[in-house]
Design a protein around this motif. Structure first.
Motif, mmCIF file in Angstrom:
data_model
loop_
_atom_site.group_PDB
_atom_site.id
_atom_site.type_symbol
_atom_site.label_atom_id
_atom_site.label_comp_id
_atom_site.label_asym_id
_atom_site.label_seq_id
_atom_site.Cartn_x
_atom_site.Cartn_y
_atom_site.Cartn_z
ATOM 1 N N GLY A 75 34.410 -15.613 164.392
ATOM 2 C CA GLY A 75 33.790 -16.380 163.318
ATOM 3 C C GLY A 75 33.555 -17.835 163.659
ATOM 4 N N ASN A 76 34.215 -18.344 164.684
ATOM 5 C CA ASN A 76 34.074 -19.746 165.066
ATOM 6 C C ASN A 76 33.007 -19.973 166.139
ATOM 7 O OD1 ASN A 76 34.849 -22.357 164.492
ATOM 8 N ND2 ASN A 76 36.527 -22.400 165.949
ATOM 9 N N ARG A 77 32.359 -18.895 166.573
ATOM 10 C CA ARG A 77 31.314 -19.051 167.593
ATOM 11 C C ARG A 77 30.054 -19.655 166.983
ATOM 12 N NH1 ARG A 77 31.298 -13.056 170.038
ATOM 13 N NH2 ARG A 77 29.173 -13.308 169.254
ATOM 14 N N PRO A 78 29.304 -20.447 167.756
ATOM 15 C CA PRO A 78 28.082 -21.075 167.233
ATOM 16 C C PRO A 78 27.034 -20.076 166.751
ATOM 17 C CG PRO A 78 28.756 -22.108 169.292
ATOM 18 C CD PRO A 78 29.612 -20.892 169.126
ATOM 19 N N ASP A 79 27.022 -18.869 167.333
ATOM 20 C CA ASP A 79 26.021 -17.878 166.929
ATOM 21 C C ASP A 79 26.437 -17.117 165.674
ATOM 22 O OD1 ASP A 79 28.077 -16.719 168.479
ATOM 23 O OD2 ASP A 79 26.850 -14.953 168.887
ATOM 24 N N MET A 80 27.623 -17.381 165.146
ATOM 25 C CA MET A 80 28.107 -16.762 163.911
ATOM 26 C C MET A 80 28.108 -17.806 162.794
ATOM 27 S SD MET A 80 29.230 -13.545 164.469
ATOM 28 C CE MET A 80 29.692 -12.503 165.857
ATOM 29 N N ILE A 81 27.907 -17.351 161.564
ATOM 30 C CA ILE A 81 27.974 -18.256 160.415
ATOM 31 C C ILE A 81 29.425 -18.506 160.024
ATOM 32 C CG2 ILE A 81 27.228 -18.634 158.026
ATOM 33 C CD1 ILE A 81 24.986 -18.616 160.090
ATOM 34 N N GLY A 82 30.258 -17.511 160.260
ATOM 35 C CA GLY A 82 31.664 -17.588 159.903
ATOM 36 C C GLY A 82 32.224 -16.195 159.747
ATOM 37 N N TYR A 83 33.281 -16.042 158.945
ATOM 38 C CA TYR A 83 33.845 -14.708 158.722
ATOM 39 C C TYR A 83 34.005 -14.441 157.229
ATOM 40 C CZ TYR A 83 38.364 -17.284 158.728
ATOM 41 O OH TYR A 83 39.394 -18.169 158.496
ATOM 42 N N PHE A 84 34.070 -13.140 156.902
ATOM 43 C CA PHE A 84 34.040 -12.696 155.508
ATOM 44 C C PHE A 84 34.564 -11.273 155.447
ATOM 45 C CE2 PHE A 84 31.586 -9.963 152.610
ATOM 46 C CZ PHE A 84 31.833 -10.562 151.395
ATOM 47 N N PRO A 85 35.337 -10.921 154.377
ATOM 48 C CA PRO A 85 35.891 -11.776 153.333
ATOM 49 C C PRO A 85 37.251 -12.312 153.767
ATOM 50 C CG PRO A 85 36.281 -9.489 152.783
ATOM 51 C CD PRO A 85 35.560 -9.484 154.096
ATOM 52 N N ALA A 86 37.751 -13.322 153.069
ATOM 53 C CA ALA A 86 39.028 -13.926 153.425
ATOM 54 C C ALA A 86 39.758 -14.392 152.181
ATOM 55 C CB ALA A 86 38.803 -15.116 154.364
ATOM 56 N N TRP A 87 41.080 -14.150 152.172
ATOM 57 C CA TRP A 87 41.911 -14.770 151.145
ATOM 58 C C TRP A 87 42.015 -16.267 151.425
ATOM 59 C CZ3 TRP A 87 46.016 -10.538 152.411
ATOM 60 C CH2 TRP A 87 45.681 -9.361 151.730
ATOM 61 N N LYS A 88 42.437 -17.034 150.437
ATOM 62 C CA LYS A 88 42.552 -18.486 150.610
ATOM 63 C C LYS A 88 43.433 -18.835 151.803
ATOM 64 C CE LYS A 88 43.854 -22.690 148.088
ATOM 65 N NZ LYS A 88 44.373 -23.242 146.811
ATOM 66 N N GLU A 89 44.544 -18.097 151.966
ATOM 67 C CA GLU A 89 45.483 -18.356 153.056
ATOM 68 C C GLU A 89 44.883 -18.059 154.420
ATOM 69 O OE1 GLU A 89 47.710 -17.349 149.320
ATOM 70 O OE2 GLU A 89 46.044 -16.442 150.431
ATOM 71 N N GLU A 90 43.773 -17.327 154.443
ATOM 72 C CA GLU A 90 43.153 -16.930 155.713
ATOM 73 C C GLU A 90 41.983 -17.812 156.126
ATOM 74 O OE1 GLU A 90 44.211 -12.177 155.154
ATOM 75 O OE2 GLU A 90 42.265 -12.948 154.524
ATOM 76 N N VAL A 91 41.636 -18.791 155.288
ATOM 77 C CA VAL A 91 40.576 -19.743 155.655
ATOM 78 C C VAL A 91 41.232 -20.847 156.480
ATOM 79 C CG1 VAL A 91 38.786 -21.302 154.833
ATOM 80 C CG2 VAL A 91 39.279 -19.190 153.566
#
Length: 247
Positions: A75-91
């Motif tokens: 999820g941290n790669r430039p070609d990705m927007i991010g990751y989903f879904p995540a609990w608050k503790e996982e952001v």
């Protein structure tokens, strides 16, 4: 130029111009049915809700499935927007959370006929509790694990916890309740006579989209889309149609 001849050319130019093409988001995710799943109808309740939401602002989505640990890394790669879904503790700190997208209860599964009896999490002292590797769980649960009040065994997937509870290798496992119901009653119905869901809920968890530092500005596009839909209702409607089973 003849207007009649020019008109089809104009239509083609509009159709294939960059502005006419929908934006594409590549999103890291995990196998977490019924919310998101490579083999579920429409990729699951949360995936379908996100896809339909982003269509409102001309965004198409593509999901890349991995284990949860790898999902966060990808999820941290430039070609990705991010990751989903995540609990608050996982952001993670280097990510930015979306507004709350939907909620789902967190609780315990247990061997059928051996229910957990508890009022506070501290009542679970001495029990062997299954968790899934790198899941965020809750602040209080994590604190009790850290100070060794609660003993946990971590595995790589939720379905492994279901099997371990069914075999009596765990006193319980901490899981999203909708995920647990789907794994037990839809994907592994042969275990339904050996596993049940504890009646007490640990927490009604909020779920988010985690945007990486390369794409923080795209959060505004999702915010705009969310004003046009009821995300929770789309998730609930999917669960009623495909995933709800009673224990």
């Amino acid at each position: 130029m003849n207007v009649i001849k020019f008109f089809p050319l104009l239509v083609l130019l509009l159709l294939f111009s960059p502005r006419a093409q929908a934006e594409r988001w590549v999103i890291a995710t995990l196998e977490w049915p019924p919310f998101i799943c490579s083999r579920c109808p429409d990729n699951g309740a949360a995936a379908n809700a996100l896809r339909e939401t982003l269509k409102k602002v001309d965004v198409n989505v593509e999901f890349v499935f991995s284990s949860w640990t790898q999902t966060v890394k990808k999820g941290n790669r430039p070609d990705m927007i991010g990751y989903f879904p995540a609990w608050k503790e996982e952001v993670l700190p280097e990510f930015i959370a979306s507004p709350v997208l939907f909620r789902s209860p967190l609780g315990f599964i247990e061997p059928r006929g051996k229910p957990l009896v508890w009022n506070e999490l501290t009542d679970l002292r001495g029990k062997k509790i299954g968790v899934t590797e790198d899941y965020g769980n809750t602040v209080e649960f994590n604190r009790l694990v850290k100070n060794k009040t609660i003993h946990v065994e971590a595995v790589i997937s939720d379905d492994t916890n279901v099997r371990k509870v069914a075999l009596g290798k765990l006193d319980a496992a901490l899981m999203d309740i909708n995920n647990a119901r789907y794994l037990i009653y839809v994907l592994q119905p042969h275990l339904a006579g050996r596993v049940s869901i504890n009646k007490k809920i640990v927490e009604d968890k909020e779920l988010f989209f985690a945007f990486n530092k390369h794409n923080v500005e795209k959060r505004k596009k999702l915010e705009k889309a969310l004003t046009l839909v009821n995300f929770q209702r789309m998730v609930d409607d999917y669960l009623l149609r495909y995933a709800r089973r009673s224990d």
